[in-house]
Design a protein around this motif. Structure first.
Motif, PDB file in Angstrom:
ATOM      1  N   LEU A 248      57.781  16.673  15.196  1.00  0.00           N
ATOM      2  CA  LEU A 248      57.951  17.698  14.160  1.00  0.00           C
ATOM      3  C   LEU A 248      59.402  18.148  14.059  1.00  0.00           C
ATOM      4  CD1 LEU A 248      54.695  19.766  14.686  1.00  0.00           C
ATOM      5  CD2 LEU A 248      55.390  18.614  12.573  1.00  0.00           C
ATOM      6  N   ALA A 249      60.022  18.364  15.208  1.00  0.00           N
ATOM      7  CA  ALA A 249      61.418  18.818  15.199  1.00  0.00           C
ATOM      8  C   ALA A 249      62.314  17.742  14.595  1.00  0.00           C
ATOM      9  CB  ALA A 249      61.869  19.151  16.618  1.00  0.00           C
ATOM     10  N   TYR A 250      62.071  16.494  14.990  1.00  0.00           N
ATOM     11  CA  TYR A 250      62.916  15.407  14.481  1.00  0.00           C
ATOM     12  C   TYR A 250      62.722  15.225  12.978  1.00  0.00           C
ATOM     13  CZ  TYR A 250      65.237  10.993  13.895  1.00  0.00           C
ATOM     14  OH  TYR A 250      66.087  10.016  13.449  1.00  0.00           O
ATOM     15  N   PHE A 251      61.454  15.366  12.539  1.00  0.00           N
ATOM     16  CA  PHE A 251      61.163  15.158  11.128  1.00  0.00           C
ATOM     17  C   PHE A 251      61.199  16.449  10.322  1.00  0.00           C
ATOM     18  CE2 PHE A 251      59.639  11.097  12.822  1.00  0.00           C
ATOM     19  CZ  PHE A 251      60.309  10.240  11.961  1.00  0.00           C
ATOM     20  N   GLY A 252      62.024  17.394  10.712  1.00  0.00           N
ATOM     21  CA  GLY A 252      62.392  18.465   9.787  1.00  0.00           C
ATOM     22  C   GLY A 252      61.842  19.851  10.014  1.00  0.00           C
ATOM     23  N   ALA A 253      60.984  20.094  11.031  1.00  0.00           N
ATOM     24  CA  ALA A 253      60.496  21.466  11.244  1.00  0.00           C
ATOM     25  C   ALA A 253      61.642  22.288  11.840  1.00  0.00           C
ATOM     26  CB  ALA A 253      59.275  21.470  12.160  1.00  0.00           C
ATOM     27  N   LYS A 254      62.289  23.071  10.989  1.00  0.00           N
ATOM     28  CA  LYS A 254      63.560  23.708  11.346  1.00  0.00           C
ATOM     29  C   LYS A 254      63.429  24.687  12.516  1.00  0.00           C
ATOM     30  CE  LYS A 254      67.196  26.555   9.434  1.00  0.00           C
ATOM     31  NZ  LYS A 254      67.143  27.973   9.083  1.00  0.00           N
ATOM     32  N   ILE A 255      62.220  25.114  12.795  1.00  0.00           N
ATOM     33  CA  ILE A 255      62.017  26.097  13.868  1.00  0.00           C
ATOM     34  C   ILE A 255      62.526  25.577  15.219  1.00  0.00           C
ATOM     35  CG2 ILE A 255      59.621  25.338  14.247  1.00  0.00           C
ATOM     36  CD1 ILE A 255      58.936  28.260  14.878  1.00  0.00           C
ATOM     37  N   LEU A 256      62.619  24.253  15.366  1.00  0.00           N
ATOM     38  CA  LEU A 256      63.134  23.666  16.618  1.00  0.00           C
ATOM     39  C   LEU A 256      64.252  22.672  16.321  1.00  0.00           C
ATOM     40  CD1 LEU A 256      60.060  22.707  18.828  1.00  0.00           C
ATOM     41  CD2 LEU A 256      61.780  24.432  19.307  1.00  0.00           C
ATOM     42  N   HIS A 257      65.320  22.745  17.113  1.00  0.00           N
ATOM     43  CA  HIS A 257      66.388  21.731  17.036  1.00  0.00           C
ATOM     44  C   HIS A 257      65.798  20.377  17.480  1.00  0.00           C
ATOM     45  CE1 HIS A 257      69.927  19.527  18.528  1.00  0.00           C
ATOM     46  NE2 HIS A 257      70.643  20.283  17.721  1.00  0.00           N
ATOM     47  N   PRO A 258      66.142  19.287  16.784  1.00  0.00           N
ATOM     48  CA  PRO A 258      65.505  17.996  17.087  1.00  0.00           C
ATOM     49  C   PRO A 258      65.602  17.563  18.545  1.00  0.00           C
ATOM     50  CG  PRO A 258      66.928  17.823  15.152  1.00  0.00           C
ATOM     51  CD  PRO A 258      67.065  19.221  15.644  1.00  0.00           C
ATOM     52  N   ALA A 259      66.690  17.921  19.230  1.00  0.00           N
ATOM     53  CA  ALA A 259      66.852  17.425  20.606  1.00  0.00           C
ATOM     54  C   ALA A 259      66.222  18.345  21.638  1.00  0.00           C
ATOM     55  CB  ALA A 259      68.340  17.271  20.909  1.00  0.00           C
ATOM     56  N   CYS A 260      65.716  19.485  21.195  1.00  0.00           N
ATOM     57  CA  CYS A 260      65.368  20.545  22.150  1.00  0.00           C
ATOM     58  C   CYS A 260      64.146  20.235  23.024  1.00  0.00           C
ATOM     59  CB  CYS A 260      65.217  21.840  21.368  1.00  0.00           C
ATOM     60  SG  CYS A 260      63.907  22.894  21.814  1.00  0.00           S
ATOM     61  N   VAL A 261      63.250  19.364  22.541  1.00  0.00           N
ATOM     62  CA  VAL A 261      62.021  19.142  23.309  1.00  0.00           C
ATOM     63  C   VAL A 261      62.269  18.275  24.548  1.00  0.00           C
ATOM     64  CG1 VAL A 261      59.660  18.234  23.208  1.00  0.00           C
ATOM     65  CG2 VAL A 261      60.625  19.407  21.221  1.00  0.00           C
ATOM     66  N   ALA A 299      55.644  17.867   8.276  1.00  0.00           N
ATOM     67  CA  ALA A 299      57.053  18.255   8.112  1.00  0.00           C
ATOM     68  C   ALA A 299      57.738  17.283   7.157  1.00  0.00           C
ATOM     69  CB  ALA A 299      57.762  18.243   9.472  1.00  0.00           C
ATOM     70  N   ALA A 300      58.954  17.627   6.739  1.00  0.00           N
ATOM     71  CA  ALA A 300      59.683  16.746   5.816  1.00  0.00           C
ATOM     72  C   ALA A 300      61.127  16.628   6.252  1.00  0.00           C
ATOM     73  CB  ALA A 300      59.621  17.302   4.406  1.00  0.00           C
ATOM     74  N   LYS A 301      61.631  15.402   6.237  1.00  0.00           N
ATOM     75  CA  LYS A 301      63.038  15.172   6.590  1.00  0.00           C
ATOM     76  C   LYS A 301      63.781  14.762   5.317  1.00  0.00           C
ATOM     77  CE  LYS A 301      65.704  12.446   9.854  1.00  0.00           C
ATOM     78  NZ  LYS A 301      66.361  12.899  10.995  1.00  0.00           N
ATOM     79  N   ASP A 302      64.804  15.556   4.968  1.00  0.00           N
ATOM     80  CA  ASP A 302      65.537  15.360   3.708  1.00  0.00           C
ATOM     81  C   ASP A 302      66.667  14.339   3.844  1.00  0.00           C
ATOM     82  OD1 ASP A 302      64.085  17.429   2.423  1.00  0.00           O
ATOM     83  OD2 ASP A 302      65.368  18.926   3.391  1.00  0.00           O
ATOM     84  N   ASN A 303      67.264  14.058   2.708  1.00  0.00           N
ATOM     85  CA  ASN A 303      68.482  13.221   2.629  1.00  0.00           C
ATOM     86  C   ASN A 303      68.296  11.843   3.261  1.00  0.00           C
ATOM     87  OD1 ASN A 303      69.945  15.304   1.398  1.00  0.00           O
ATOM     88  ND2 ASN A 303      70.196  16.261   3.405  1.00  0.00           N
ATOM     89  N   ILE A 304      67.208  11.204   2.884  1.00  0.00           N
ATOM     90  CA  ILE A 304      66.911   9.882   3.434  1.00  0.00           C
ATOM     91  C   ILE A 304      67.271   8.805   2.408  1.00  0.00           C
ATOM     92  CG2 ILE A 304      65.041   8.380   4.262  1.00  0.00           C
ATOM     93  CD1 ILE A 304      65.669  10.693   6.191  1.00  0.00           C
ATOM     94  N   THR A 305      67.850   7.729   2.890  1.00  0.00           N
ATOM     95  CA  THR A 305      68.166   6.576   2.048  1.00  0.00           C
ATOM     96  C   THR A 305      67.384   5.372   2.570  1.00  0.00           C
ATOM     97  OG1 THR A 305      70.372   7.432   1.629  1.00  0.00           O
ATOM     98  CG2 THR A 305      70.072   5.074   1.283  1.00  0.00           C
ATOM     99  N   ALA A 306      66.703   4.681   1.645  1.00  0.00           N
ATOM    100  CA  ALA A 306      65.956   3.474   2.038  1.00  0.00           C
ATOM    101  C   ALA A 306      66.794   2.246   1.686  1.00  0.00           C
ATOM    102  CB  ALA A 306      64.620   3.427   1.312  1.00  0.00           C
ATOM    103  N   ILE A 307      66.811   1.284   2.592  1.00  0.00           N
ATOM    104  CA  ILE A 307      67.568   0.042   2.354  1.00  0.00           C
ATOM    105  C   ILE A 307      66.610  -1.131   2.525  1.00  0.00           C
ATOM    106  CG2 ILE A 307      69.555  -1.359   3.083  1.00  0.00           C
ATOM    107  CD1 ILE A 307      70.551   1.294   4.475  1.00  0.00           C
TER     108      ILE A 307
END
Ligand code: ADP
Ligand code: ASP
Ligand code: MG
Length: 441
Positions: A248-261, A299-307
């Motif tokens: 959740l943190a990695y994929f955009g739940a702002k309540i937690l920093h992605p690295a914090c877990v 959750a949602a992670k913004d600013n993604i580019t697909a290649i």
């Protein structure tokens, strides 16, 4: 001992600072990690932006507005004139330091120095308030122990040794107070753990001190089933497995920093998400819970580019994916999601700094197409297929009215990721929430 981290809104006004001090006193003898007062880091970013653009009057005006704001906080927060004078002098030294950057060249290292001042100010305010209240707080200066190694990862051994030494200097304190977010890098320069990084500081500190619990106090009663900024109805989630929280943190739940877990997970230390404004609410506990076969949140992670890399030849022949990954690796660009077929592979990235060079190299292997402005929508829970539940069918069914560019499930037991256009993010989040959590209505 516990670690209690209070975010920007929790210390955003004099009233909130008093409230936090009360919560801290009631909690016992713990380490308290503070963020900057809400808005301060954004203002420091703005000042740096003016300085990068050589707009000195713009920088000065913004510095003065911030100085004024802090003068009002000091005036309101303390009862004693002597405390007001002492804290004003301390803050003046900080503002004079920031103002000095309006002269001469302005570098990225200077910017990091400026960004560090917010947490230095909030902890100075809190320490003086504790002193007025007769609480014996000891300040642990983060710049004296928090450090990253080459590559940007925290240097856990160094942090552990230095932090323990600092605590042992005054083991009888009522509370140990420290700054979140700020650190030094491998060269000894002032640096930070990226925006929202105070959560990460708390988790690193909790891990090296092997505390009983890490508490993240914020402005909401724990992790919710969806992002309340976009989803109409959300509910707090009582329990999360470490892996679920990390997804959740990695994929955009702002309540937690992605690295914090990660540090908490490695040391098996429970993380509790609590609401400063509603301290008796149960919040969310993140720990090593047994599997329970339920969907927890979206959750949602913004600013993604697909290649997409497509070729007429047998693309997935031995060695092909290696070449694709090697290209991303060469440009230190992490891949978030991927999907393969016989003739093509699509990957997504959120760091487009080297996009042009990556695309250029990938063209050696096939036809390359880039889809910018995408969002990863991520359904998180204990989604092991062996549970026999129809998680995938539910998620796909919920999004029947939204074009889905790509789907990924099975990489772990914990997520289903779907890539949609940014313009469909809010719709997708609400459709999923209605479908997946309808029993909570
Ligand atoms: P702090 O300043 O305390 O670190 P943040 O603003 O970083 O607080 O994080 C708390 C915010 O995270 C909430 O106010 C909420 O808007 C946002 N948020 C996003 N997704 C979620 C979620 N799934 N559950 C709870 N909060 C979320
Ligand atoms: N003050 C920093 C920020 O606004 C760190 C944090 O709040 O966690 O990003
Ligand atoms: Mg935060």
């Amino acid at each position: 001992m516990k670690v209690l981290k209070f975010g920007g809104t929790s210390v955003g006004t004099p009233e909130r600072i008093r409230h936090v001090a009360k919560l801290v006193r009631a909690s016992g003898r713990n380490v308290v990690v503070l963020s900057a007062m809400s808005g301060t880091t954004n203002t420091l970013v703005e000042i740096s932006d003016y300085l990068h653009k050589h707009n000195i009057p713009g920088a000065q005006e913004t510095i003065n507005a911030l100085r004024q704001k802090y003068a009002e906080v000091v005036d309101n927060l303390y009862a004693e004139d002597s405390t007001k004078t002492r804290v004003t002098e301390r803050l003046e030294r900080i503002f004079n330091y920031i103002s000095r950057f309006t002269e001469g060249e302005f570098t990225h290292a200077d910017e990091r120095e400026i960004l560090a001042q917010g947490e230095l100010m909030s902890t100075a305010l809190m320490q003086a308030y504790f002193e007025e209240q007769g609480v014996r707080s000891v300040l642990l200066p983060a710049l004296d122990y928090m450090r990253t190694a080459q590559g940007g990862e925290p240097d856990m051994k160094y942090i552990s040794t230095c932090l323990r030494r600092l605590i042992e200097l005054d083991p009888d304190a009522d509370v140990w107070l420290t700054q979140g977010y700020i650190c030094r890098n491998a060269y000894g320069e002032v640096d930070n753990l990226r925006r929202g990084g105070s959560d990460y500081s708390a988790s690193i500190i909790g891990a090296v001190l092997n505390v009983e619990e890490i508490q993240i106090w914020t402005d909401i009663d724990g992790m919710h089933t969806g992002d309340p900024r976009y989803v109409k109805r959300t509910w707090p989630v009582g329990r999360l497995h470490f892996e679920e929280a990390a997804e959740l943190a990695y994929f955009g739940a702002k309540i937690l920093h992605p690295a914090c877990v990660l540090p908490a997970k490695l040391h098996n230390i429970p993380v509790r998400l609590l609401n400063t404004m509603e301290p008796t609410a149960p919040g969310t506990v993140i720990a090593n819970f047994p599997p329970d076969g339920t969907i927890k949140a979206v959750a949602a992670k913004d600013n993604i580019t697909a290649i997409k890399i497509k070729s007429g030849r047998m693309l997935l022949a031995y060695g092909f994916l290696h070449k694709v990954f090697e290209t991303f690796d060469k440009y230190s660009t992490a891949i978030d999601m991927m999907a393969t077929s016989e003739v093509g592979v699509t990957v997504t990235i959120d760091n487009t700094r080297h996009l042009a060079a990556i695309v250029d190299e990938l063209k050696h292997f096939g036809t390359v197409t880039v889809d910018p402005d995408m969002v990863i929508i991520c359904v998180v829970g204990d989604l092991d297929w062996k549970n026999g539940n129809d998680f995938c069918a539910l998620a796909v069914d919920a999004l029947r009215d939204v074009p889905v560019r790509m789907i990924s499930y099975g990489g772990s037991n914990y997520n289903i990721s779907m890539l949609v256009k940014a313009e469909n993010k809010v719709k997708a989040l609400n459709l999923l929430s209605d479908k997946l959590f309808e029993n909570k209505n």
